[in-house]
Every structure is written in structure tokens, then in C-alpha cells.
Design a protein around this motif. Structure first.
Motif, PDB file in Angstrom:
ATOM      1  N   SER A 231      -1.397   3.289  -0.308  1.00 47.47           N
ATOM      2  CA  SER A 231      -0.815   1.947  -0.323  1.00 47.47           C
ATOM      3  C   SER A 231      -1.431   1.025   0.715  1.00 47.47           C
ATOM      4  O   SER A 231      -1.127  -0.159   0.729  1.00 47.47           O
ATOM      5  N   ARG A 235      -1.301  -3.088   0.690  1.00 46.03           N
ATOM      6  CA  ARG A 235      -0.460  -3.703   1.702  1.00 46.03           C
ATOM      7  C   ARG A 235      -1.271  -4.684   2.552  1.00 46.03           C
ATOM      8  O   ARG A 235      -0.815  -5.785   2.863  1.00 46.03           O
ATOM      9  N   ALA A 302       4.047  -6.798   0.635  1.00 46.60           N
ATOM     10  CA  ALA A 302       3.332  -5.932   1.573  1.00 46.60           C
ATOM     11  C   ALA A 302       4.279  -4.947   2.241  1.00 46.60           C
ATOM     12  O   ALA A 302       3.960  -3.771   2.428  1.00 46.60           O
ATOM     13  N   ALA A 305       5.234  -2.155  -0.269  1.00 44.45           N
ATOM     14  CA  ALA A 305       4.146  -1.550  -1.042  1.00 44.45           C
ATOM     15  C   ALA A 305       4.274  -0.029  -1.085  1.00 44.45           C
ATOM     16  O   ALA A 305       4.068   0.652  -0.083  1.00 44.45           O
TER      17      ALA A 305
END
Length: 405
Positions: A231, A235, A302, A305
Motif C-alpha cells: 500500500s 498511499r 491515503a 489505503a
């Protein structure tokens, strides 16, 4: 199509926040007489109660574009995607003026027809259907042009009563048209500015596939409080986009020349000056409004995420069935208006429909703390209904009407 968990969580967050605005709009004691963002009469708590809900519409419209991209990408059939978008667009417009309109006004005479966010998304889908074969870059450029330039529309030369202006401006700014026999048609969400946001969502759809996971259910993994592997890139990208959008908003707001029809100004104290600075225009969504709230949306994206825990699992339930939630919550909320009015000693003959939602002209309403209590109650009551429909939708995803709701 498998669902992207992050999108469902993000959409669920804004659906929950959205209900707060609708509860306030229908039940708050000053909702009929006072604009919560009017700095001459508001309080900071009331201001932020309204302001935070500005996040909902641009996020919902942007994610509608993202979902259209993901659907097209996974079916890999432009023709089928175009046909589905046209059908869905027409369905949303029909829904706006029927089930949603009645849920909003509870007026059996249908004296008010309002073109709001559902209708704007419907028009956006239909336009997107015509553009869907174009490259994401072309669609992104078109979306950015709309986003950055639509505030120039009022500067188009010509008399305000000219046929050109009368036909053009409702595409860019709110308008109202009498239909006769006491009926009124209102354009609350002019389609062009919202189309720009949807096109950007479609063009940015691939960002939500970047190192993300798809999840047909909302069940968290064992390591519930730890971001999943893979991620970091997504992000980081969302974070940079969010910071850039908010940074550009701040720059334009400081310059105080272009990007919003209402300029900020010094107020009676520092707090209210800050409120003036962030008090941007939603109707229509100005460039500064879009930059600020899309920027906040990306920061939230973000933060979540690929995070899976009990809270995202709960929020995901709402995000999987957004249209079902949107339509149904009106039918839970509006009867509470009537209950409030009657319990406060008013008679049914004193109820005024239309813009008053069935409330008397004055004297009814709840304090702000009670608005938050009712909001939590509405969201809680919606949870089992959304969970049930989410399961039903998963079992019957091949049915067209299920795909449309």
C-alpha cells in the motif's frame, strides 16, 4: 465485478457524514431561517457541522467516475460499458425526480422538482458514455479544463435575459424555472462543474488499482490494525496529490482574485477570519471548493489505503450500497420531522411543505446537540438494512436492477 475495499470505505465515510447535513437541514431549529455558513449569524460549531459535509458531494461524484473506470477496465468492453452508463444515467435522473424527490419533500403534489447530486451524476454518466472511448489523458485534460475554467462562465458577454445566457448559465450555476400551477423546477447541482469532477475520477481510476486489493466482503484480516503490504506507493501518491490540491487552494485563496466568487476577508476575530478563508462556494462547486475538498478526500484515501480493521469493516457496509443508503435514509429521516412537529404541539394543518419539509413557518426544531443524537440514530438504524442489502446484492449481482441500485 470485485469491489475495491478502499473505495467502499472512503465512500462509506462520506455517506455517514452526509446524513449529518440532512438531519441538520430538516430538524435543526434555525435550519429554515439561517444559513450555517453565514458568518454574520452562525457559530463555529454550526459552521463546521455544515462545512465538513461539503466533503460528501465531490467525493461521491469523483468516486462515481472511478467506479465507471474500474467497471470498463474489468469488462474490457467499451460498447457494453457505454450502454450501461447510458442506462444508469437515465435511471439516476428518473430516480432523482421520483423516489428521491418524494423522500426529500414528502409532497404528494410534487410542487418542487430539484436537480441535485443524483441527477448531476446521471448526466455525468451519460456524457461519460459518449467519451468513454477516448484516452484517459484526453478525459483528464477535459476534466481539468472544466475544473479550472468554469468559474469564467458568468463573464461570458451578453445580457442576462438573452436566450444564450438563459440556456447556458443553468449548465454552470443554479437556476429556478416556474412550471406553472405552482410548480417549480430547480437546478441545484448544475451539471458542467460536477461533470469536470467525474471526468477526473474516471481518468484517475487507475490510481485506485495501484497496489490495492479487491474484496468481495468487508471482513478484516487477522492483522487488523496494520496497513497491508503493497500500500505504500498508493498511499504516497494519494498524499502528494492531496497536499498539492490543498496547497494550490491556499495559494489561490491568499491571492483572493480567482477561483471562488466570494472572497475571504478579515472578520471580528481570528477564528472567524479562518472560517472566512475556508468558506468556499459549493453551488456551483468553485475551483477553490473542488481543490480543497478533493484534496481532503485524497488525504483520507491515503490514510485508509489498504487498512483493514473493525472500523473500516463497519464503514464499508455503508459504502457498498451508497445509492440504497441515499434513497432509504430520506424515508427514515422525514417521518422524524413530522413526529418532531407534532410532539412540539403543532397541528398537521400548520405543516408547510416544499422548502419547509413539512415544518411550520416558525417555532419548530431541535437544538444542535440533538441533531447529533438523531444523526447517530439514523446511521445506526441504516446499518442492518445496508448489511442485508449488501448481501442480497452480492447474491443477485447478475440482475440489472440490482446493478442499478
Amino acid at each position: 465485478m470485485k469491489r475495491v475495499y478502499n473505495i467502499d470505505v472512503l465512500r462509506g465515510i462520506v455517506m455517514i457524514i452526509m446524513a449529518l447535513d440532512h438531519v441538520r437541514d430538516m430538524l435543526h431549529v434555525t435550519a429554515i431561517t439561517q444559513q450555517p455558513t453565514d458568518l454574520n449569524t452562525t457559530t463555529p460549531v454550526l459552521f463546521f457541522t455544515r462545512w465538513i459535509t461539503h466533503l460528501c458531494a465531490p467525493t461521491f461524484v469523483f468516486l462515481s467516475g472511478v467506479s465507471a473506470w474500474l467497471s470498463m477496465k474489468r469488462t474490457n468492453d467499451v460498447r457494453a460499458s457505454r450502454l450501461f452508463l447510458l442506462k444508469r444515467g437515465l435511471w439516476l435522473i428518473l430516480l432523482e425526480f421520483t423516489l428521491v424527490g418524494f423522500g426529500l419533500w414528502f409532497d404528494v403534489h410534487f410542487t418542487l422538482f430539484i436537480f441535485n447530486v443524483i441527477g448531476a451524476i446521471g448526466v455525468g454518466f451519460m456524457v461519460l458514455a459518449l467519451l468513454i472511448a477516448r484516452s484517459p489523458k484526453t478525459i483528464a485534460i477535459l476534466g481539468l479544463c472544466i475544473l479550472f475554467l468554469h468559474n469564467l462562465a458568468p463573464l461570458v458577454p451578453g445580457d442576462d435575459h438573452s436566450l444564450f445566457k438563459q440556456l447556458l448559465m443553468p449548465l454552470f450555476s443554479p437556476a429556478a424555472y416556474p412550471l406553472g400551477h405552482g410548480r417549480l423546477f430547480i437546478i441545484g447541482y448544475p451539471p458542467i462543474p460536477w461533470l469536470g469532477i467525474m471526468l477526473l475520477g474516471f481518468a484517475g481510476g487507475r490510481l485506485f488499482e495501484l497496489e490495492t486489493i479487491t474484496a468481495p466482503s468487508c471482513k478484516p484480516q487477522a492483522s487488523s490494525n496494520t496497513p497491508l503490504r503493497g500500500s505504500r506507493k498508493q498511499r504516497s501518491l494519494f498524499l502528494r496529490i492531496g497536499i498539492a490540491a490543498i496547497g494550490l487552494f491556499i495559494l489561490l485563496r491568499v491571492i483572493n482574485v480567482y477561483g471562488d466568487p466570494v472572497r475571504w476577508a478579515q472578520q471580528k476575530n481570528g477564528l472567524f477570519t479562518v472560517l472566512s478563508f475556508i468558506n468556499v462556494t459549493k453551488y456551483p462547486p468553485s475551483l477553490q471548493f473542488s481543490l480543497l475538498f478533493l484534496g481532503i478526500m485524497f488525504l483520507i484515501a491515503a490514510a485508509i489505503a489498504n487498512v483493514k480493521n473493525k472500523w473500516t469493516e463497519l464503514v464499508c457496509v455503508y459504502g457498498k450500497v451508497p445509492l440504497f443508503y441515499f434513497v432509504l435514509h430520506w424515508y427514515l429521516l422525514h417521518p422524524l420531522v413530522f413526529a418532531m412537529v407534532l410532539l412540539q404541539g403543532f397541528k398537521s394543518s400548520e405543516m408547510v411543505f416544499g422548502f419547509n419539509f413539512g415544518r411550520p413557518k416558525s417555532g419548530s426544531g431541535l437544538p444542535l446537540w440533538a441533531i447529533y443524537v438523531v444523526w447517530i440514530a439514523i446511521v445506526t438504524a441504516m446499518y442492518p438494512l445496508c448489511k442485508w442489502y449488501g448481501r442480497y446484492k452480492e447474491r443477485n449481482k447478475g440482475k440489472m436492477w440490482v446493478r442499478l441500485l
